[in-house]
Scaffold this active site. Structure first.
Site, PDB file in Angstrom:
ATOM      1  N   SER A  92       0.851  -1.184   0.000  1.00 17.44           N
ATOM      2  CA  SER A  92       0.000   0.000   0.000  1.00 17.44           C
ATOM      3  C   SER A  92       0.884   1.229   0.000  1.00 17.44           C
ATOM      4  O   SER A  92       2.019   1.193   0.487  1.00 17.44           O
ATOM      5  CB  SER A  92      -0.935   0.024   1.217  1.00 17.44           C
ATOM      6  OG  SER A  92      -1.871   1.091   1.093  1.00 17.44           O
ATOM      7  N   SER A  93       0.352   2.329  -0.530  1.00 13.41           N
ATOM      8  CA  SER A  93       1.146   3.556  -0.595  1.00 13.41           C
ATOM      9  C   SER A  93       0.241   4.769  -0.667  1.00 13.41           C
ATOM     10  O   SER A  93      -0.966   4.667  -0.892  1.00 13.41           O
ATOM     11  CB  SER A  93       2.060   3.539  -1.826  1.00 13.41           C
ATOM     12  OG  SER A  93       1.291   3.688  -3.002  1.00 13.41           O
ATOM     13  N   ALA A  94       0.866   5.932  -0.468  1.00 14.93           N
ATOM     14  CA  ALA A  94       0.243   7.210  -0.778  1.00 14.93           C
ATOM     15  C   ALA A  94       0.779   7.601  -2.155  1.00 14.93           C
ATOM     16  O   ALA A  94       1.949   7.950  -2.300  1.00 14.93           O
ATOM     17  CB  ALA A  94       0.604   8.257   0.267  1.00 14.93           C
TER      18      ALA A  94
END
Length: 381
Positions: A92-94
């Site tokens: 997951s990431s921004a």
């Protein structure tokens, strides 16, 4: 903490002065969505960063145009102990703000339209869209319940209360929407059916095709098909997952590629390439030969690329820098030969037929691509 000047600087960097997305970017406290994140080490591991430990670094990271990894394997940065390290693949990431803005533009959003944000992540796209459209018009989904819960808790103090759903969008999507934007690579085939079904007639979607960097946009017609184009733009998103982590690539797939002489040994025409970072080549290989796994090593000036397929096909190409590689291949398909045909077409014609091609997504989830005499279908078994 004076974050507004940083947000305004970021907005000026990633939007045009007359863009409708300038204000959402400039007025969103992105750092509050990313209190912790992982940074890659040279060794390949991940180092934990805690924003409050170094506010200056926090502002620099949160308001720079880059993606910040928030989850590696099963370990979210929010749950890691100080001084922790992580190993594995990002899960997951921004997403970097300029790409978020590009996807929002591809979505052609407008007042009164209901948006499905597929892939909540840290909640950046959800925040921008909620400010632009109003929270009541935004629904955000993610397979990870923690991500939807954390985003909801962090957006609420900003005045945003969109609907969040924790679910596997490749299985079902409740409701229907005027616009769907996916910031996760969507697999073609049955897993795409729920998304096509959730798009209202006359609605528009903007997605990337899983395991490629292709951005597909299209409008839903009365026949149920989504008809559009492969944009002349590319994006690299993580693919969907149904579990806490991506399933590991079976070791056996690369065993032969690393150790065997193979059934065929030849000299390649082109230098060894790291396909994971050669987006157009990688995308075309996935469309023509779906399921190929990649690996790449570079030691000093020596480069080696590995290809492996679940059907037992494999290839290994090794060379010093740009010299013609020695290629070993085995199994029912000649994977490096397939790749070289793609590279020959690219060199001969100056481009591949992917970008700008016509796209038709049928209700069964198949993605049909065409340009001139070229045809391909993704998702067919």
């Amino acid at each position: 903490m004076d974050w507004q000047q940083h947000a305004e600087r970021l907005a000026n960097e990633v939007t045009d002065p007359d863009s409708r997305w300038t204000t959402p970017v400039a007025r969103t406290a992105r750092h509050e969505l990313i209190p912790r994140w992982w940074e890659r080490e040279e060794s390949g591991g991940w180092t934990l960063r805690i924003g409050t430990d170094n506010p200056e670094l926090w502002m620099e990271a949160a308001y720079s145009d880059r993606s910040l990894i928030t989850r590696v394997g099963k370990l979210h940065a929010d749950h890691a102990e100080p001084e922790a390290r992580a190993e594995g693949l990002p899960t997951s990431s921004a997403t970097l703000p300029s790409l978020v803005v590009r996807m929002l533009r591809h979505g052609r959003l407008g007042d009164g339209l209901d948006l499905l944000d597929l892939g909540t992540g840290a909640g950046g796209l959800t925040a921008y869209a909620a400010r632009r459209l109003g929270s009541q018009h935004v629904t955000s989904v993610d397979v990870d319940p923690y991500l939807t819960r954390a985003a909801a808790e962090r957006l609420a103090p900003m005045g945003f209360r969109p609907q969040f759903l924790a679910l596997d969008a490749t299985v079902e999507i409740p409701g229907t929407y005027d616009r769907i934007i996916a910031t996760v690579g969507m697999p073609a085939g049955p897993e795409l059916r729920p998304m096509v079904g959730a798009l209202r007639e006359g609605g528009r979607l903007a997605i990337t095709l899983g395991r490629t960097s292709l951005i597909i946009t299209g409008w839903k017609h009365t026949c149920g098909d989504v008809i559009g184009t492969v944009e002349r733009d590319m994006a690299g998103f993580m693919v969907t997952r149904a579990n806490d982590d991506y399933l590991p690539v079976p070791t056996r797939l690369f065993t032969l590629a690393r150790e065997s002489d193979g059934e065929e040994i030849s000299t390649g025409r082109y230098p060894v390439v790291d396909l994971a970072n050669a987006w157009e080549l990688r995308s075309m290989l996935e469309i023509t030969t779906p399921g190929v796994e990649l690996d790449y090593e570079q030691r000093d000036r020596n480069r080696t690329a590995y290809l492996a397929h679940p059907d037992g096909s494999w290839a290994r190409a090794s060379a010093e820098w740009t010299k013609p590689p020695t290629v070993h291949q085995g199994g029912p398909q000649r994977l490096w030969t397939t790749l070289e045909r793609i590279r020959t077409r690219l060199n001969t014609e100056g481009s591949l037929p992917l970008l700008g091609s016509r796209a038709r997504i049928t209700p069964d989830g198949l993605v049909h691509l065409s340009r001139g005499k070229w045809r391909a279908t993704a998702g067919a078994k």
